[in-house]
Write a protein that holds these residues in place. Structure first.
Motif, PDB file in Angstrom:
ATOM      1  N   TRP A 113       0.853  -1.181   0.000  1.00  0.00           N
ATOM      2  CA  TRP A 113       0.000   0.000   0.000  1.00  0.00           C
ATOM      3  C   TRP A 113       0.887   1.227   0.000  1.00  0.00           C
ATOM      4  CZ3 TRP A 113      -5.162  -0.101  -0.513  1.00  0.00           C
ATOM      5  CH2 TRP A 113      -5.847  -1.284  -0.193  1.00  0.00           C
ATOM      6  N   THR A 114       0.473   2.241  -0.717  1.00  0.00           N
ATOM      7  CA  THR A 114       1.118   3.545  -0.637  1.00  0.00           C
ATOM      8  C   THR A 114       0.023   4.604  -0.751  1.00  0.00           C
ATOM      9  OG1 THR A 114       2.939   4.916  -1.454  1.00  0.00           O
ATOM     10  CG2 THR A 114       1.639   3.756  -3.114  1.00  0.00           C
ATOM     11  N   PHE A 115       0.308   5.784  -0.279  1.00  0.00           N
ATOM     12  CA  PHE A 115      -0.699   6.837  -0.323  1.00  0.00           C
ATOM     13  C   PHE A 115      -0.858   7.377  -1.739  1.00  0.00           C
ATOM     14  CE2 PHE A 115       0.914   7.178   4.119  1.00  0.00           C
ATOM     15  CZ  PHE A 115      -0.231   6.704   4.732  1.00  0.00           C
ATOM     16  N   GLN A 116      -2.067   7.756  -2.082  1.00  0.00           N
ATOM     17  CA  GLN A 116      -2.327   8.289  -3.417  1.00  0.00           C
ATOM     18  C   GLN A 116      -1.522   9.557  -3.687  1.00  0.00           C
ATOM     19  OE1 GLN A 116      -6.481   8.529  -4.549  1.00  0.00           O
ATOM     20  NE2 GLN A 116      -6.941   6.559  -3.593  1.00  0.00           N
ATOM     21  N   ALA A 121       6.456   7.477  -5.252  1.00  0.00           N
ATOM     22  CA  ALA A 121       6.395   6.049  -4.932  1.00  0.00           C
ATOM     23  C   ALA A 121       5.669   5.292  -6.032  1.00  0.00           C
ATOM     24  CB  ALA A 121       5.716   5.818  -3.586  1.00  0.00           C
ATOM     25  N   HIS A 122       4.595   5.876  -6.581  1.00  0.00           N
ATOM     26  CA  HIS A 122       3.869   5.208  -7.666  1.00  0.00           C
ATOM     27  C   HIS A 122       4.819   4.960  -8.835  1.00  0.00           C
ATOM     28  CE1 HIS A 122      -0.240   7.040  -6.291  1.00  0.00           C
ATOM     29  NE2 HIS A 122       0.495   6.630  -5.283  1.00  0.00           N
ATOM     30  N   THR A 131       1.694  -3.132 -10.313  1.00  0.00           N
ATOM     31  CA  THR A 131       0.505  -2.590 -10.954  1.00  0.00           C
ATOM     32  C   THR A 131      -0.490  -2.175  -9.884  1.00  0.00           C
ATOM     33  OG1 THR A 131       0.834  -4.124 -12.794  1.00  0.00           O
ATOM     34  CG2 THR A 131      -1.347  -3.134 -12.596  1.00  0.00           C
ATOM     35  N   ALA A 132      -1.093  -1.013 -10.059  1.00  0.00           N
ATOM     36  CA  ALA A 132      -2.145  -0.567  -9.133  1.00  0.00           C
ATOM     37  C   ALA A 132      -3.374  -1.449  -9.333  1.00  0.00           C
ATOM     38  CB  ALA A 132      -2.481   0.896  -9.376  1.00  0.00           C
ATOM     39  N   VAL A 133      -3.879  -2.015  -8.234  1.00  0.00           N
ATOM     40  CA  VAL A 133      -5.019  -2.934  -8.334  1.00  0.00           C
ATOM     41  C   VAL A 133      -6.218  -2.479  -7.516  1.00  0.00           C
ATOM     42  CG1 VAL A 133      -3.584  -4.949  -8.894  1.00  0.00           C
ATOM     43  CG2 VAL A 133      -4.104  -4.430  -6.491  1.00  0.00           C
ATOM     44  N   ASP A 147      -5.446   5.803  -0.322  1.00  0.00           N
ATOM     45  CA  ASP A 147      -4.269   5.012  -0.664  1.00  0.00           C
ATOM     46  C   ASP A 147      -4.531   4.150  -1.887  1.00  0.00           C
ATOM     47  OD1 ASP A 147      -5.952   3.176   0.611  1.00  0.00           O
ATOM     48  OD2 ASP A 147      -4.557   2.696   2.202  1.00  0.00           O
ATOM     49  N   VAL A 148      -3.473   3.496  -2.318  1.00  0.00           N
ATOM     50  CA  VAL A 148      -3.540   2.626  -3.491  1.00  0.00           C
ATOM     51  C   VAL A 148      -2.750   1.359  -3.198  1.00  0.00           C
ATOM     52  CG1 VAL A 148      -1.621   3.850  -4.602  1.00  0.00           C
ATOM     53  CG2 VAL A 148      -3.135   2.471  -5.993  1.00  0.00           C
ATOM     54  N   ARG A 149      -3.325   0.232  -3.597  1.00  0.00           N
ATOM     55  CA  ARG A 149      -2.666  -1.060  -3.418  1.00  0.00           C
ATOM     56  C   ARG A 149      -1.991  -1.431  -4.732  1.00  0.00           C
ATOM     57  NH1 ARG A 149      -2.217  -4.628   0.262  1.00  0.00           N
ATOM     58  NH2 ARG A 149      -2.174  -6.872  -0.049  1.00  0.00           N
TER      59      ARG A 149
END
Length: 154
Positions: A113-116, A121-122, A131-133, A147-149
């Motif tokens: 996980w990282t923050f949007q 980081a993305h 890949t963002a899922v 956030d984004v996984r």
């Protein structure tokens, strides 16, 4: 590590590394995410490293000759739980080495996980094949930050 730079060794963290690893986390978080509110005090973060991350998780440190701990990686099964570098060590290949280590330790895949708001980081994780899922509104994390996984599969 880099031409003319200090040698860096990646190794499993020992109990004595907990304070230094927590310091890296605190400085890195502050530098990379200045607008994200931390729900825990510096002392609580240090206690978490001392009592949970180092003794109970697969925690690795990057130790630079003459500088001490400059990076930290925490794995929990297929979860890349933490990856933080001293701010001055960003862009020098150390994060690449830590992700390579994480993939070696979890060859069937990794998630994180990282923050949007953390677009650097993305870019970093996407460059490494993640890949963002999933995206959330942040209601499931302590910071209450969207956030984004990300997932990597070989």
């Amino acid at each position: 590590m880099t031409a003319g730079g200090p040698a860096v060794v990646l190794r499993r963290a020992h109990a004595a590394d907990a304070g230094a690893a927590a310091g890296v986390w605190l400085r890195s978080f502050t530098a990379a995410l200045p607008d994200v509110v931390r729900p825990r005090s510096d002392d609580e973060v240090r206690d978490y490293f001392r009592h949970v991350l180092v003794p109970l998780r697969e925690t690795w440190v990057a130790e630079a000759a003459g500088e001490g701990v400059v990076g930290v990686l925490v794995l929990e099964g297929e979860e890349l739980d933490q990856l933080y570098l001293e701010p001055g060590w960003r862009g020098r290949g150390l994060g690449d080495r830590l992700v390579t280590l994480a993939k070696e330790r979890s060859p069937t895949g990794l998630s994180l996980w990282t923050f949007q708001v953390n677009t650097p980081a993305h870019r970093f994780y996407e460059r490494h094949g993640f890949t963002a899922v999933e995206r959330t509104d942040g209601s499931g994390n302590e910071e209450r930050e969207p956030d984004v996984r990300y997932r990597w599969r070989p």
